[in-house]
Design a protein around this motif. Structure first.
Motif, PDB file in Angstrom:
ATOM      1  N   VAL A  51      72.848   9.039 -50.195  1.00  0.00           N
ATOM      2  CA  VAL A  51      72.046   7.836 -49.929  1.00  0.00           C
ATOM      3  C   VAL A  51      70.799   8.224 -49.150  1.00  0.00           C
ATOM      4  N   HIS A  52      70.982   8.957 -48.051  1.00  0.00           N
ATOM      5  CA  HIS A  52      69.847   9.322 -47.197  1.00  0.00           C
ATOM      6  C   HIS A  52      68.950  10.354 -47.881  1.00  0.00           C
ATOM      7  N   HIS A  53      69.538  11.251 -48.652  1.00  0.00           N
ATOM      8  CA  HIS A  53      68.753  12.239 -49.382  1.00  0.00           C
ATOM      9  C   HIS A  53      67.821  11.523 -50.365  1.00  0.00           C
ATOM     10  N   THR A  54      68.375  10.562 -51.081  1.00  0.00           N
ATOM     11  CA  THR A  54      67.595   9.806 -52.070  1.00  0.00           C
ATOM     12  C   THR A  54      66.507   8.965 -51.412  1.00  0.00           C
ATOM     13  N   GLU A  55      66.840   8.322 -50.314  1.00  0.00           N
ATOM     14  CA  GLU A  55      65.928   7.355 -49.705  1.00  0.00           C
ATOM     15  C   GLU A  55      64.950   7.958 -48.704  1.00  0.00           C
ATOM     16  N   GLN A  56      65.253   9.125 -48.138  1.00  0.00           N
ATOM     17  CA  GLN A  56      64.441   9.656 -47.051  1.00  0.00           C
ATOM     18  C   GLN A  56      63.668  10.931 -47.389  1.00  0.00           C
ATOM     19  N   THR A  57      63.849  11.466 -48.582  1.00  0.00           N
ATOM     20  CA  THR A  57      63.192  12.734 -48.891  1.00  0.00           C
ATOM     21  C   THR A  57      62.479  12.691 -50.229  1.00  0.00           C
ATOM     22  N   THR A  58      61.682  13.715 -50.422  1.00  0.00           N
ATOM     23  CA  THR A  58      61.021  13.952 -51.705  1.00  0.00           C
ATOM     24  C   THR A  58      61.406  15.352 -52.140  1.00  0.00           C
ATOM     25  N   PRO A  59      61.603  15.552 -53.455  1.00  0.00           N
ATOM     26  CA  PRO A  59      61.966  16.896 -53.929  1.00  0.00           C
ATOM     27  C   PRO A  59      60.963  17.958 -53.458  1.00  0.00           C
ATOM     28  N   GLY A  60      61.503  19.097 -53.047  1.00  0.00           N
ATOM     29  CA  GLY A  60      60.667  20.230 -52.660  1.00  0.00           C
ATOM     30  C   GLY A  60      60.256  20.267 -51.199  1.00  0.00           C
ATOM     31  N   THR A  61      60.568  19.238 -50.437  1.00  0.00           N
ATOM     32  CA  THR A  61      60.187  19.221 -49.019  1.00  0.00           C
ATOM     33  C   THR A  61      61.231  19.968 -48.183  1.00  0.00           C
ATOM     34  N   GLU A  62      60.861  20.224 -46.935  1.00  0.00           N
ATOM     35  CA  GLU A  62      61.800  20.900 -46.031  1.00  0.00           C
ATOM     36  C   GLU A  62      63.055  20.059 -45.814  1.00  0.00           C
ATOM     37  N   MET A  63      62.887  18.741 -45.690  1.00  0.00           N
ATOM     38  CA  MET A  63      64.037  17.850 -45.503  1.00  0.00           C
ATOM     39  C   MET A  63      64.948  17.886 -46.734  1.00  0.00           C
ATOM     40  N   ASP A  64      64.376  17.970 -47.915  1.00  0.00           N
ATOM     41  CA  ASP A  64      65.146  18.098 -49.152  1.00  0.00           C
ATOM     42  C   ASP A  64      66.021  19.354 -49.091  1.00  0.00           C
ATOM     43  N   THR A  65      65.458  20.444 -48.630  1.00  0.00           N
ATOM     44  CA  THR A  65      66.186  21.711 -48.511  1.00  0.00           C
ATOM     45  C   THR A  65      67.326  21.592 -47.500  1.00  0.00           C
ATOM     46  N   VAL A  66      67.083  20.895 -46.405  1.00  0.00           N
ATOM     47  CA  VAL A  66      68.123  20.708 -45.383  1.00  0.00           C
ATOM     48  C   VAL A  66      69.275  19.875 -45.950  1.00  0.00           C
ATOM     49  N   PHE A  67      68.939  18.780 -46.625  1.00  0.00           N
ATOM     50  CA  PHE A  67      69.990  17.958 -47.226  1.00  0.00           C
ATOM     51  C   PHE A  67      70.787  18.757 -48.253  1.00  0.00           C
ATOM     52  N   GLN A  68      70.098  19.541 -49.077  1.00  0.00           N
ATOM     53  CA  GLN A  68      70.807  20.338 -50.082  1.00  0.00           C
ATOM     54  C   GLN A  68      71.770  21.325 -49.425  1.00  0.00           C
ATOM     55  N   MET A  69      71.353  21.945 -48.344  1.00  0.00           N
ATOM     56  CA  MET A  69      72.219  22.887 -47.630  1.00  0.00           C
ATOM     57  C   MET A  69      73.438  22.160 -47.066  1.00  0.00           C
ATOM     58  N   MET A  70      73.233  20.991 -46.451  1.00  0.00           N
ATOM     59  CA  MET A  70      74.347  20.225 -45.888  1.00  0.00           C
ATOM     60  C   MET A  70      75.320  19.799 -46.987  1.00  0.00           C
ATOM     61  N   GLU A  71      74.791  19.323 -48.096  1.00  0.00           N
ATOM     62  CA  GLU A  71      75.630  18.870 -49.205  1.00  0.00           C
ATOM     63  C   GLU A  71      76.416  20.034 -49.814  1.00  0.00           C
ATOM     64  N   ARG A  72      75.755  21.167 -49.990  1.00  0.00           N
ATOM     65  CA  ARG A  72      76.416  22.346 -50.557  1.00  0.00           C
ATOM     66  C   ARG A  72      77.561  22.805 -49.666  1.00  0.00           C
ATOM     67  N   LYS A  73      77.299  22.907 -48.371  1.00  0.00           N
ATOM     68  CA  LYS A  73      78.340  23.372 -47.444  1.00  0.00           C
ATOM     69  C   LYS A  73      79.506  22.391 -47.372  1.00  0.00           C
ATOM     70  N   LEU A  74      79.214  21.111 -47.328  1.00  0.00           N
ATOM     71  CA  LEU A  74      80.279  20.112 -47.296  1.00  0.00           C
ATOM     72  C   LEU A  74      81.150  20.221 -48.546  1.00  0.00           C
ATOM     73  N   LEU A  75      80.516  20.330 -49.689  1.00  0.00           N
ATOM     74  CA  LEU A  75      81.259  20.396 -50.949  1.00  0.00           C
ATOM     75  C   LEU A  75      82.031  21.711 -51.080  1.00  0.00           C
ATOM     76  N   LYS A  76      81.349  22.822 -50.870  1.00  0.00           N
ATOM     77  CA  LYS A  76      81.957  24.140 -51.130  1.00  0.00           C
ATOM     78  C   LYS A  76      82.916  24.606 -50.033  1.00  0.00           C
ATOM     79  N   LEU A  77      82.618  24.287 -48.771  1.00  0.00           N
ATOM     80  CA  LEU A  77      83.420  24.820 -47.669  1.00  0.00           C
ATOM     81  C   LEU A  77      84.505  23.863 -47.170  1.00  0.00           C
ATOM     82  N   ILE A  78      84.336  22.574 -47.418  1.00  0.00           N
ATOM     83  CA  ILE A  78      85.321  21.615 -46.920  1.00  0.00           C
ATOM     84  C   ILE A  78      85.999  20.867 -48.068  1.00  0.00           C
ATOM     85  N   MET A  79      85.215  20.218 -48.903  1.00  0.00           N
ATOM     86  CA  MET A  79      85.794  19.347 -49.915  1.00  0.00           C
ATOM     87  C   MET A  79      86.588  20.103 -50.989  1.00  0.00           C
TER      88      MET A  79
END
Length: 150
Positions: A36-64
């Motif tokens: 939700v926040h990734h979609t509403e608060q970022t634009t593709p290619g920005t630093e915030m986009d990269t941070v969200f992608q890292m958080m999502e990847r780690k949550l999915l791969k390391l926990i979920m």
């Protein structure tokens, strides 16, 4: 014999199942909120986009993913433990269908992570908010199925 081992370690298996389900559910509740926040608060290619992608990847791969696998393994061990499941009742089937739906939702979230990687924000924050209710409904069905055993 495997049945004897499962019976002997039943409380440990059940405890590990509960812990892994809690971890899995935490991820199923949190990842759509990140979307939700990734979609509403970022634009593709920005630093915030990269941070969200890292958080999502780690949550999915390391926990979920590990907790989903552990939930399935320990859950199947419980199913195979003699005397635990009354196959003449409805509850094992409602739980099984709900678990399959929960697993589908997990895979749906994983597939949509690819959209963020590709910079293609296909779904709205509203859609992710609505989908975020699915694990709650499934959790209620599973808990009532197991505890009430209708």
């Amino acid at each position: 014999m495997i049945e004897d081992w499962l019976t002997e370690y039943y409380v440990w298996i059940k405890s590990l199942h509960v812990v892994s389900v809690i971890a899995w559910m935490a991820g199923l509740f949190y990842l759509p909120r990140l979307y939700v926040h990734h979609t509403e608060q970022t634009t593709p290619g920005t630093e915030m986009d990269t941070v969200f992608q890292m958080m999502e990847r780690k949550l999915l791969k390391l926990i979920m993913n590990p907790s989903m696998i552990a939930s399935w393994v320990f859950g199947l061990m419980l199913v195979l433990t003699p005397g635990i499941v009354d196959w003449g009742a409805v509850w094992p089937y409602t739980k099984a269908v709900s678990i399959l739906a929960m697993t589908w939702f997990h895979m749906w979230l994983a597939a949509h992570r690819r959209d963020f990687i590709d910079g293609d924000f296909k779904l709205s924050g509203r859609t992710y908010r609505i989908m975020n209710e699915l694990p709650t409904v499934l959790m209620l069905i599973i808990v009532f199925s197991v505890i009430v055993r209708f």
